[in-house]
Design a protein around this motif. Structure first.
Motif, PDB file in Angstrom:
ATOM      1  N   PHE A 155       0.840  -1.192   0.000  1.00 46.90           N
ATOM      2  CA  PHE A 155       0.000   0.000   0.000  1.00 46.90           C
ATOM      3  C   PHE A 155       0.877   1.245   0.000  1.00 46.90           C
ATOM      4  O   PHE A 155       1.998   1.251   0.514  1.00 46.90           O
TER       5      PHE A 155
ATOM      6  N   TYR B 248       0.190   5.245   1.317  1.00 40.98           N
ATOM      7  CA  TYR B 248      -0.693   6.208   1.967  1.00 40.98           C
ATOM      8  C   TYR B 248      -0.033   7.588   1.917  1.00 40.98           C
ATOM      9  O   TYR B 248       1.192   7.700   1.912  1.00 40.98           O
TER      10      TYR B 248
ATOM     11  N   LEU C  76      -5.462   6.449   1.786  1.00 42.91           N
ATOM     12  CA  LEU C  76      -4.965   5.413   0.897  1.00 42.91           C
ATOM     13  C   LEU C  76      -4.865   5.950  -0.521  1.00 42.91           C
ATOM     14  O   LEU C  76      -5.842   6.456  -1.080  1.00 42.91           O
TER      15      LEU C  76
ATOM     16  N   LYS D 132      -3.188   0.353  -3.826  1.00 39.84           N
ATOM     17  CA  LYS D 132      -2.864  -0.928  -3.200  1.00 39.84           C
ATOM     18  C   LYS D 132      -2.523  -1.947  -4.263  1.00 39.84           C
ATOM     19  O   LYS D 132      -2.994  -1.882  -5.400  1.00 39.84           O
TER      20      LYS D 132
ATOM     21  N   PHE E 141       3.748   7.326   2.869  1.00 41.57           N
ATOM     22  CA  PHE E 141       4.119   6.117   3.586  1.00 41.57           C
ATOM     23  C   PHE E 141       3.808   4.886   2.745  1.00 41.57           C
ATOM     24  O   PHE E 141       2.697   4.744   2.237  1.00 41.57           O
TER      25      PHE E 141
ATOM     26  N   ALA F   2       1.041  -5.412   4.430  1.00 45.98           N
ATOM     27  CA  ALA F   2       0.043  -5.995   5.327  1.00 45.98           C
ATOM     28  C   ALA F   2       0.609  -7.209   6.040  1.00 45.98           C
ATOM     29  O   ALA F   2       1.237  -8.076   5.434  1.00 45.98           O
ATOM     30  N   GLY F   3       0.365  -7.270   7.364  1.00 45.84           N
ATOM     31  CA  GLY F   3       0.601  -8.467   8.124  1.00 45.84           C
ATOM     32  C   GLY F   3      -0.687  -9.265   8.179  1.00 45.84           C
ATOM     33  O   GLY F   3      -1.598  -9.037   7.379  1.00 45.84           O
TER      34      GLY F   3
ATOM     35  N   LEU G 280      -1.197  -3.328   9.395  1.00 41.36           N
ATOM     36  CA  LEU G 280      -0.220  -2.814   8.448  1.00 41.36           C
ATOM     37  C   LEU G 280       1.084  -2.467   9.153  1.00 41.36           C
ATOM     38  O   LEU G 280       1.077  -1.971  10.282  1.00 41.36           O
ATOM     39  N   PHE G 281       2.183  -2.718   8.457  1.00 39.10           N
ATOM     40  CA  PHE G 281       3.492  -2.277   8.901  1.00 39.10           C
ATOM     41  C   PHE G 281       3.925  -1.151   7.963  1.00 39.10           C
ATOM     42  O   PHE G 281       4.054  -1.362   6.760  1.00 39.10           O
ATOM     43  N   PHE G 282       4.155   0.009   8.545  1.00 34.75           N
ATOM     44  CA  PHE G 282       4.479   1.195   7.764  1.00 34.75           C
ATOM     45  C   PHE G 282       5.977   1.450   7.728  1.00 34.75           C
ATOM     46  O   PHE G 282       6.707   1.129   8.671  1.00 34.75           O
ATOM     47  N   GLY G 283       6.415   2.079   6.628  1.00 37.88           N
ATOM     48  CA  GLY G 283       7.762   2.599   6.581  1.00 37.88           C
ATOM     49  C   GLY G 283       7.856   3.907   7.340  1.00 37.88           C
ATOM     50  O   GLY G 283       6.867   4.396   7.908  1.00 37.88           O
TER      51      GLY G 283
ATOM     52  N   TYR H  12      -3.117   3.077  16.259  1.00 35.92           N
ATOM     53  CA  TYR H  12      -1.710   3.203  15.927  1.00 35.92           C
ATOM     54  C   TYR H  12      -1.129   4.372  16.710  1.00 35.92           C
ATOM     55  O   TYR H  12      -1.844   5.289  17.119  1.00 35.92           O
TER      56      TYR H  12
ATOM     57  N   GLN I 196       8.537   9.156  12.221  1.00 31.72           N
ATOM     58  CA  GLN I 196       8.297   7.721  12.090  1.00 31.72           C
ATOM     59  C   GLN I 196       6.955   7.452  11.430  1.00 31.72           C
ATOM     60  O   GLN I 196       6.068   8.312  11.401  1.00 31.72           O
ATOM     61  N   GLY I 197       6.823   6.256  10.924  1.00 33.48           N
ATOM     62  CA  GLY I 197       5.528   5.849  10.413  1.00 33.48           C
ATOM     63  C   GLY I 197       4.639   5.365  11.539  1.00 33.48           C
ATOM     64  O   GLY I 197       5.105   5.127  12.661  1.00 33.48           O
ATOM     65  N   PRO I 198       3.364   5.214  11.263  1.00 37.81           N
ATOM     66  CA  PRO I 198       2.460   4.695  12.288  1.00 37.81           C
ATOM     67  C   PRO I 198       2.895   3.308  12.764  1.00 37.81           C
ATOM     68  O   PRO I 198       3.299   2.465  11.975  1.00 37.81           O
ATOM     69  N   GLU I 199       2.766   3.108  14.065  1.00 32.72           N
ATOM     70  CA  GLU I 199       3.135   1.849  14.712  1.00 32.72           C
ATOM     71  C   GLU I 199       1.873   1.211  15.265  1.00 32.72           C
ATOM     72  O   GLU I 199       1.155   1.822  16.063  1.00 32.72           O
ATOM     73  N   PHE I 200       1.610  -0.011  14.869  1.00 33.81           N
ATOM     74  CA  PHE I 200       0.390  -0.705  15.260  1.00 33.81           C
ATOM     75  C   PHE I 200       0.374  -0.985  16.761  1.00 33.81           C
ATOM     76  O   PHE I 200       1.370  -1.451  17.336  1.00 33.81           O
TER      77      PHE I 200
ATOM     78  N   THR J 264      -8.260  -5.949   4.747  1.00 37.65           N
ATOM     79  CA  THR J 264      -7.073  -5.641   5.550  1.00 37.65           C
ATOM     80  C   THR J 264      -6.157  -4.731   4.762  1.00 37.65           C
ATOM     81  O   THR J 264      -5.815  -4.999   3.624  1.00 37.65           O
ATOM     82  N   GLY J 265      -5.752  -3.671   5.400  1.00 37.97           N
ATOM     83  CA  GLY J 265      -4.860  -2.730   4.752  1.00 37.97           C
ATOM     84  C   GLY J 265      -5.569  -1.550   4.149  1.00 37.97           C
ATOM     85  O   GLY J 265      -4.968  -0.512   3.934  1.00 37.97           O
ATOM     86  N   GLU J 266      -6.855  -1.687   3.855  1.00 38.14           N
ATOM     87  CA  GLU J 266      -7.596  -0.561   3.301  1.00 38.14           C
ATOM     88  C   GLU J 266      -8.225   0.193   4.470  1.00 38.14           C
ATOM     89  O   GLU J 266      -9.397   0.019   4.800  1.00 38.14           O
ATOM     90  N   LEU J 267      -7.404   0.975   5.091  1.00 37.13           N
ATOM     91  CA  LEU J 267      -7.795   1.638   6.326  1.00 37.13           C
ATOM     92  C   LEU J 267      -8.205   3.082   6.075  1.00 37.13           C
ATOM     93  O   LEU J 267      -7.632   3.770   5.238  1.00 37.13           O
TER      94      LEU J 267
END
Lengths: 111, 115
Positions: free
Chosen positions: A34, A36, A46, A49, A90, A94-95, A99-102, B35, B41-45, B101-104
């Motif tokens: 993804f 963002y 978003l 994707k 960003f 997906a986990g 989501l794990f972001f950079g 998050y 930094q990027g968002p952290e879950f 998932t991921g489409e937040l």
């Protein structure tokens, strides 16, 4: 473990110039990827994707990204940048349930 | 679709105080995520809910952090005995269901400043 790396902290481009933001991912299987965008004072939105299929995906606001498995990359591109594109971008992978972001790339657009 | 809303937008508190943030997701969205984002930094879950069930909370930063979604609608994130290191932007997001998932959809965030 899943992760993404955005090697460029800050990029400056002239309005009307082309743009490419880099993203490299680490994931064992086929990743869900993804992009963002976070504009000042706004929530993350978003852009596009990639789940499977065509490796070139189109998004909103004229952005596109290309998935390259051989390079573990998912770079974001735009042919002609507008001043309103100035923002933080960003990449994310997906986990299982999140989501794990950079760390993001800040884009500055100069006239 | 009124979007994800978060309240308050900014909270300033003294170290040791408790704070609570509220998130109202998009009404038809079953999943809700929290998050944290610090500068640069990027968002952290942190955690997420499927309806009222909290399905992942192992990434909450410490036992001072807790989240609830009692009726499967709005959610709260509480931080007890705040520390200066808790200063950050706390983001809420929602998604339609597990197939998205991921489409937040993110709210604008609640910024916490601990003095």
């Amino acid at each position: 473990a899943q992760s993404v790396t955005q090697p460029d902290i800050h990029i400056t481009v002239s309005e009307g110039a082309s743009l490419e933001l880099r993203c490299n991912y680490s994931y064992g299987a086929t990743p869900y990827l993804f992009w963002y965008v976070q504009s000042p004072g706004q929530g993350l939105q978003l852009l596009l994707k990639y789940f499977s299929g065509d490796t070139l995906v189109q998004g909103i606001k004229g952005f596109e990204a290309e998935f390259k498995r051989s390079q573990s990359s998912f770079n974001l591109r735009k042919p002609s940048v507008h001043w309103s594109d100035a923002a933080e971008y960003f990449c994310a992978v997906a986990g299982a349930n999140n989501l794990f972001f950079g760390t993001g790339t800040r884009l500055t657009v100069i006239p | 679709d009124t979007g994800v809303s978060q309240d308050p937008r900014h909270k300033i508190t003294k170290r040791g105080q408790n704070v609570t943030f509220r998130c109202d997701p998009i009404s038809e969205h079953n999943r809700l995520y929290w998050y944290r984002q610090t500068l640069g930094q990027g968002p952290e879950f942190l955690t997420y809910f499927q309806n009222e069930a909290q399905l992942e909370k192992s990434r909450l930063l410490s036992d001072r952090f807790s989240a609830e979604r009692p009726k499967g609608s709005f959610s709260t994130l509480e931080i007890q005995r705040t520390e200066q290191g808790d200063s950050a932007m706390y983001l809420c997001a929602s998604s339609r269901d597990s197939t998205h998932t991921g489409e937040l959809f993110f709210g604008e965030g609640s910024r916490l400043t601990v003095l």
